[in-house]
Write an enzyme that holds these catalytic residues in place. Structure first.
Site, PDB file in Angstrom:
ATOM      1  N   THR A 102       0.824  -1.212   0.000  1.00 56.65           N
ATOM      2  CA  THR A 102       0.000   0.000   0.000  1.00 56.65           C
ATOM      3  C   THR A 102       0.856   1.259   0.000  1.00 56.65           C
ATOM      4  OG1 THR A 102      -1.740  -1.176   1.139  1.00 56.65           O
ATOM      5  CG2 THR A 102      -1.796   1.204   1.322  1.00 56.65           C
ATOM      6  N   THR A 178       2.049  -4.217   4.288  1.00 59.67           N
ATOM      7  CA  THR A 178       1.975  -4.475   5.731  1.00 59.67           C
ATOM      8  C   THR A 178       1.576  -5.916   6.057  1.00 59.67           C
ATOM      9  OG1 THR A 178      -0.309  -3.710   5.820  1.00 59.67           O
ATOM     10  CG2 THR A 178       1.404  -2.088   6.302  1.00 59.67           C
ATOM     11  N   ASP A 179       0.880  -6.582   5.134  1.00 56.52           N
ATOM     12  CA  ASP A 179       0.313  -7.899   5.476  1.00 56.52           C
ATOM     13  C   ASP A 179       1.368  -8.906   5.920  1.00 56.52           C
ATOM     14  OD1 ASP A 179      -2.142  -6.896   4.902  1.00 56.52           O
ATOM     15  OD2 ASP A 179      -2.491  -8.090   3.099  1.00 56.52           O
ATOM     16  N   LYS A 257       1.313  -7.760  12.843  1.00 50.58           N
ATOM     17  CA  LYS A 257       0.171  -6.935  12.425  1.00 50.58           C
ATOM     18  C   LYS A 257      -1.041  -7.468  13.180  1.00 50.58           C
ATOM     19  CE  LYS A 257      -2.381  -5.248   8.431  1.00 50.58           C
ATOM     20  NZ  LYS A 257      -2.520  -5.157   6.986  1.00 50.58           N
TER      21      LYS A 257
HETATM   22  N1  ASP Z   1      -2.121  -6.318   0.939  1.00 43.36           N
HETATM   23  C1  ASP Z   1      -1.234  -5.220   1.126  1.00 43.36           C
HETATM   24  C2  ASP Z   1       0.174  -5.743   1.248  1.00 43.36           C
HETATM   25  O1  ASP Z   1       0.523  -6.300   2.230  1.00 43.36           O
HETATM   26  C3  ASP Z   1      -1.624  -4.405   2.309  1.00 43.36           C
HETATM   27  C4  ASP Z   1      -0.674  -3.300   2.674  1.00 43.36           C
HETATM   28  O2  ASP Z   1       0.300  -3.010   2.073  1.00 43.36           O
HETATM   29  O3  ASP Z   1      -0.942  -2.673   3.688  1.00 43.36           O
HETATM   30  O4  ASP Z   1       0.940  -5.589   0.341  1.00 43.36           O
END
Ligand code: ASP
Length: 449
Positions: A102, A178-179, A257
């Site tokens: 993201t 973040t995932d 997370k």
């Molecule tokens: N699905 C995304 C990822 O982990 C979510 C994010 O970046 O927050 O790449």
């Protein structure tokens, strides 16, 4: 004509209009004028979306009596990053490596969702404040969401970090989804040993083209830490609270997370976070860290053996899943058991077969907080007697990453077990840290002292 179908597409084609054209829509004596913009491919087939002169996007429903005229060509919608800010020589040198997620995404008109399209240097130009903190060198490693990353990407990240550190930078940042940022942070913590400078992973819960984005502050916190923090460890930099108050630096092996959408989704589990960034100050929250020392030589151990798995136990779990992994040639299994480290007795024969055939089986807890203790109940003792290795207070995800890493370091099962039980990068806390710190709202003026 992305996103246009049916009646809407026919009306636009009849008028000879293309995305980026200035068009006039005449409907029930009302005239709308604006630039035709793409729609998500999952939207309906009856609306045309234009950007009018004030900058607002409006959708107009097409009916059989709606008329469309093409007025002329305008600018096609595209993301043009602002020019990079001027570098200020003399400041610390930091590298930003982008991997996607993201933090490197913008809304994609194809799906109406966000897509990773922004490079590390775009990030730098979008947050010009970074140029006041450090001289930044940027490199794109990948442009993917973190759920698409594999252990091979962890190795590539570790190698890239090593390359930048060898060039003599004061810190390295990895912009990451973040995932699975916790997994990559753990992987880098094992792969990059004897670090001389900090390595900071940073992500965002909202993409930077949204007003509520957490990306700019997270990035500023990450660049401050990479350039000036007193520690040389792998960390994750994310919001401490839902507001733009402070950034917390979590140790890479202890971070998880814990919320799907909040800006303060990341928590340090079973340990104290390393530091807090408020304004331009870095406040250490623990004395236990490896100090920054540019004289130290990095040791790169970037291999991971993917023949390791994480199995989450649940009531009634079919033990055959364990046999399946063994028959597929897996060398390590991390169980995420209940409470203090248990699985149902029905699973015992399969676990015994796995261990007897040379598979290393470790136990973690799905409780997340606390440490396992397999001596309290008979089921735990029976598992220990079979040779299941108790993995202390390690997060299950960290334990899986460590299992993959240990299996790549040695073919000798005893050496793998020894490594698993040795605290290599803060993944096992000797003492239990209580309690879970609830998110607090900080007033910068009070907290600064
Ligand atoms: N699905 C995304 C990822 O982990 C979510 C994010 O970046 O927050 O790449």
């Amino acid at each position: 004509m992305p996103g246009y179908r049916g009646l809407a597409l026919k009306a636009l084609l009849d008028a000879g209009a293309e995305i980026g054209d200035l068009i006039r829509i005449i409907k029930d004596d009302v005239i709308f004028e604006g630039i035709l913009i793409p729609r998500s491919e999952y939207s309906d087939d009856r609306h045309i979306v234009i950007k009018n002169r004030s900058g607002y996007n409006i959708g107009v429903e097409v009916t059989p009596s709606t008329r469309i005229e093409r007025i002329g060509a305008e600018m096609k919608p595209a993301f043009i990053p602002p020019p990079p800010p001027k570098q200020r020589p003399g400041l610390p040198r930091v590298s930003i490596l982008s991997t996607g997620g993201t933090i490197a995404s913008r809304v994609d008109y194809r799906t109406g969702a966000v897509r990773p399209v922004i490079s590390a240097s775009d990030l730098y130009s979008i947050v010009p404040e970074l140029a006041d903190i450090a001289v930044i060198d940027a490199e794109i490693l990948f442009s993917v969401f973190s759920e698409d990353l594999t252990p091979k990407h962890w190795s590539a990240m570790a190698e890239a970090v090593a390359r930048h550190i060898t060039r003599g930078v004061d810190g390295v940042i990895i912009a990451h989804g973040t995932d699975t940022m916790g997994y990559s942070a753990a992987a880098l913590s094992f792969a990059l040993q004897n670090l001389p400078v900090p390595v900071v992973l940073v992500g965002a819960q909202r993409s930077e083209d949204r007003p509520s984005s957490d990306a700019p502050l997270n990035l500023i916190g990450a660049v401050l830490a990479a350039s000036r923090a007193p520690f040389a460890e792998v960390t994750v930099a994310m919001h401490e609270t839902p507001s733009d108050d402070s950034i917390i630096l979590h140790r890479g092996t202890k971070v998880r997370k814990c919320h799907t959408s909040r800006r303060d989704a990341f928590k340090t589990v079973n340990a104290k976070p390393l530091a807090r960034v408020i304004g331009d100050r870095i406040i250490m929250l623990t004395n236990e860290y490896r100090p920054r020392d540019t004289g130290r030589r990095l040791v790169l151990r970037a291999n991971f053996d993917e023949r390791a798995t994480l199995i989450k136990f649940y009531p009634g779990m079919n033990p055959k899943i364990i046999d399946w992994y063994v028959s597929e040639g897996y060398r390590g299994i991390v169980l995420e058991g209940t409470g203090l480290g248990h699985v149902r007795r029905e699973c015992f024969p399969a676990i015994k077969r796995a261990i007897e055939s040379g598979v290393i089986v470790g136990m973690t807890s799905q409780c997340i907080w606390g440490r396992i203790n397999m001596n309290v109940y008979s089921n735990g003792r029976d598992l220990l007697a079979m040779g299941v290795i108790p993995l202390g207070d390690m997060l299950a995800e960290t334990a899986l990453v460590k299992m993959m890493w240990c299996l790549a370091q040695s073919t000798d099962p005893e050496e793998v077990k020894r490594l698993l039980l040795t605290n290599l990068a803060g993944e096992i806390s000797e003492r239990t840290v209580e309690p879970i710190e609830a998110p607090r709202i900080f007033s910068p003026s009070k907290e600064a002292d």
